[in-house]
Design a protein around this motif. Structure first.
Motif, short mmCIF file in Angstrom:
data_model
loop_
_atom_site.label_atom_id
_atom_site.label_comp_id
_atom_site.label_asym_id
_atom_site.label_seq_id
_atom_site.Cartn_x
_atom_site.Cartn_y
_atom_site.Cartn_z
N THR A 1 0.61 -1.50 0.41
CA THR A 1 -0.12 0.15 -0.22
C THR A 1 1.01 1.41 0.08
OG1 THR A 1 0.17 -0.09 2.50
CG2 THR A 1 -2.00 -1.58 1.37
N ASN A 2 2.45 0.68 0.49
CA ASN A 2 2.93 2.02 -0.05
C ASN A 2 3.96 1.78 -0.19
OD1 ASN A 2 4.32 4.64 1.59
ND2 ASN A 2 3.81 4.68 3.12
N PRO A 3 4.58 2.97 -1.41
CA PRO A 3 5.69 2.77 -2.52
C PRO A 3 6.51 2.75 -1.91
CG PRO A 3 3.63 3.88 -3.45
CD PRO A 3 3.29 3.99 -2.41
N ASN A 4 7.21 2.79 -0.57
CA ASN A 4 8.04 4.24 0.21
C ASN A 4 8.85 2.43 1.40
OD1 ASN A 4 8.21 6.26 -1.35
ND2 ASN A 4 6.82 7.10 0.73
N ASN A 5 7.63 1.67 0.90
CA ASN A 5 8.32 0.24 2.06
C ASN A 5 8.77 -0.68 0.19
OD1 ASN A 5 7.29 2.02 3.74
ND2 ASN A 5 5.36 0.93 4.27
N ALA A 6 9.09 0.18 -0.20
CA ALA A 6 9.39 -1.71 -1.31
C ALA A 6 11.14 -1.44 -1.77
CB ALA A 6 8.41 -1.31 -2.51
N LEU A 7 11.70 -1.93 -2.67
CA LEU A 7 12.65 -2.05 -3.21
C LEU A 7 12.10 -2.73 -4.07
CD1 LEU A 7 15.90 -2.16 -0.65
CD2 LEU A 7 14.92 0.05 -2.27
N TRP A 8 12.75 -2.07 -5.59
CA TRP A 8 13.01 -3.53 -6.87
C TRP A 8 13.64 -3.59 -7.30
CZ3 TRP A 8 9.61 -5.90 -9.70
CH2 TRP A 8 9.38 -6.38 -11.01
N VAL A 9 14.58 -4.45 -6.91
CA VAL A 9 15.58 -5.74 -6.90
C VAL A 9 15.80 -6.08 -8.65
CG1 VAL A 9 17.78 -6.36 -6.19
CG2 VAL A 9 15.80 -4.69 -4.51
N THR A 10 16.76 -6.44 -9.83
CA THR A 10 17.06 -7.09 -10.53
C THR A 10 18.41 -8.26 -10.49
OG1 THR A 10 15.60 -6.14 -12.42
CG2 THR A 10 17.78 -7.58 -13.23
N LEU A 11 17.67 -9.03 -10.28
CA LEU A 11 19.13 -10.36 -10.04
C LEU A 11 19.20 -10.59 -11.67
CD1 LEU A 11 18.12 -12.11 -7.01
CD2 LEU A 11 18.99 -9.96 -7.04
N THR A 12 20.94 -10.60 -12.18
CA THR A 12 21.35 -11.08 -13.01
C THR A 12 22.28 -11.83 -12.91
OG1 THR A 12 20.59 -8.80 -14.36
CG2 THR A 12 21.64 -9.75 -15.64
N TYR A 13 22.65 -12.96 -13.82
CA TYR A 13 23.76 -13.87 -14.03
C TYR A 13 24.61 -13.54 -14.36
CZ TYR A 13 20.50 -17.31 -11.59
OH TYR A 13 20.67 -18.57 -10.41
N ALA A 14 25.68 -13.84 -14.03
CA ALA A 14 26.88 -13.52 -15.43
C ALA A 14 27.08 -13.64 -16.37
CB ALA A 14 28.33 -13.09 -14.24
N ILE B 1 19.57 0.07 -0.08
CA ILE B 1 20.83 -0.97 0.66
C ILE B 1 21.46 -0.12 -1.03
CG2 ILE B 1 21.57 -2.94 -0.05
CD1 ILE B 1 18.53 -3.52 0.95
N PRO B 2 23.49 -0.20 -1.00
CA PRO B 2 24.10 -0.12 -1.79
C PRO B 2 24.22 -0.91 -2.34
CG PRO B 2 25.44 0.22 0.26
CD PRO B 2 24.40 -0.05 0.60
N ILE C 1 25.30 -10.49 -2.23
CA ILE C 1 24.66 -10.91 -1.52
C ILE C 1 24.08 -12.15 -2.39
CG2 ILE C 1 22.29 -10.95 -0.64
CD1 ILE C 1 22.51 -7.87 0.85
N TRP C 2 24.20 -11.34 -3.43
CA TRP C 2 23.94 -12.43 -5.03
C TRP C 2 24.35 -13.47 -5.65
CZ3 TRP C 2 20.42 -15.22 -7.33
CH2 TRP C 2 20.23 -15.31 -8.85
N PHE D 1 24.91 -9.88 -11.51
CA PHE D 1 25.01 -8.48 -11.25
C PHE D 1 23.36 -7.99 -10.65
CE2 PHE D 1 26.60 -9.50 -15.76
CZ PHE D 1 28.12 -8.52 -15.19
N THR D 2 23.51 -6.71 -10.03
CA THR D 2 22.13 -6.26 -9.69
C THR D 2 21.74 -5.00 -9.78
OG1 THR D 2 23.14 -5.56 -7.43
CG2 THR D 2 22.48 -8.08 -7.61
N LYS D 3 20.34 -4.59 -9.86
CA LYS D 3 20.15 -3.28 -9.63
C LYS D 3 19.14 -2.84 -9.43
CE LYS D 3 18.33 -0.01 -13.27
NZ LYS D 3 18.08 -0.03 -14.57
#
Length: 203
Positions: free
Chosen positions: A58-71, A134-135, A142-143, A147-149
């Motif tokens: 319900t609150n977008p400020n409470n979320a992170l959108w992360v893409t995990l990509t394989y090398a 989170i940098p 951690i992944w 690569f991550t975004k």
């Protein structure tokens, strides 16, 4: 909000066969030519995902959108490796959050194949309060697979629609007409993949 299959009645034996654990029968998968080309099926999946996101965030400020990509190239027939890598990532991520004094998140993941049928994972991490910073280098460490975004969803009015438009490669006029954004600059860029094919994405 965690969404996991529970008590799966089948076990995959190969790309073409599985065993029904209830009966012991070995059966063949019925492959479609390409689910990506089945627009109705993809649209239904995106609609379900949109509802799931909007019901739980319900609150977008409470979320992170992360893409995990394989090398390396982890192709779409290697789902066992994909989900085992994510399971281990999730354990490390929970440990990291706890060590940094952040609350535990809940997650929703969507596995998406690239044009070359290589997996990458889109992850929505929802926190009980404002999502911590989170940098990206921490997330990549951690992944451990490439690569991550990491993106904030601050300012997004309809998160479910925004994210499914992103996953479904919705063109900018269609996305804007649907009202996916409020006070956020979104642009459409055209990219070219390794095969020279042109592709539009929302950024």
């Amino acid at each position: 909000m965690r969404y996991k299959p529970v008590g799966c009645p089948i076990e995959k034996l190969s790309a073409d066969a599985y065993v029904d654990k209830r009966t012991g029968e070995i059966k063949n998968f019925q492959h479609k030519e390409s689910r990506i080309n089945d627009k109705a099926s993809v649209a239904q999946s995106l609609a379900r995902l949109r509802e799931l996101i909007n019901c739980n965030l319900t609150n977008p400020n409470n979320a992170l959108w992360v893409t995990l990509t394989y090398a390396e190239n982890i192709t779409t027939d290697n789902t066992v490796r994909l989900y085992e890598d994510y399971r281990r990532f999730w354990q490390r991520f929970c440990y990291y959050l706890n060590k940094q004094g952040h609350p535990k998140a809940e997650y929703l993941i969507a596995a998406e194949p690239t044009a070359k049928s290589v997996w990458h994972l889109h992850c929505l991490f929802c926190f009980p309060t404002k999502a911590p910073f989170i940098p990206n280098e921490d997330m990549a460490r951690i992944w451990k697979q490439g690569f991550t975004k990491t993106q904030s969803l601050k300012g997004i009015d309809n998160v479910g629609l925004y994210l499914t438009a992103y996953l479904g490669d919705m063109e900018l006029p269609e996305a804007l007409n649907a009202g996916i954004t409020k006070g956020k600059n979104i642009c459409e860029v055209e990219t070219t993949d390794k095969q020279g094919k042109s592709r539009k994405k929302l950024l």
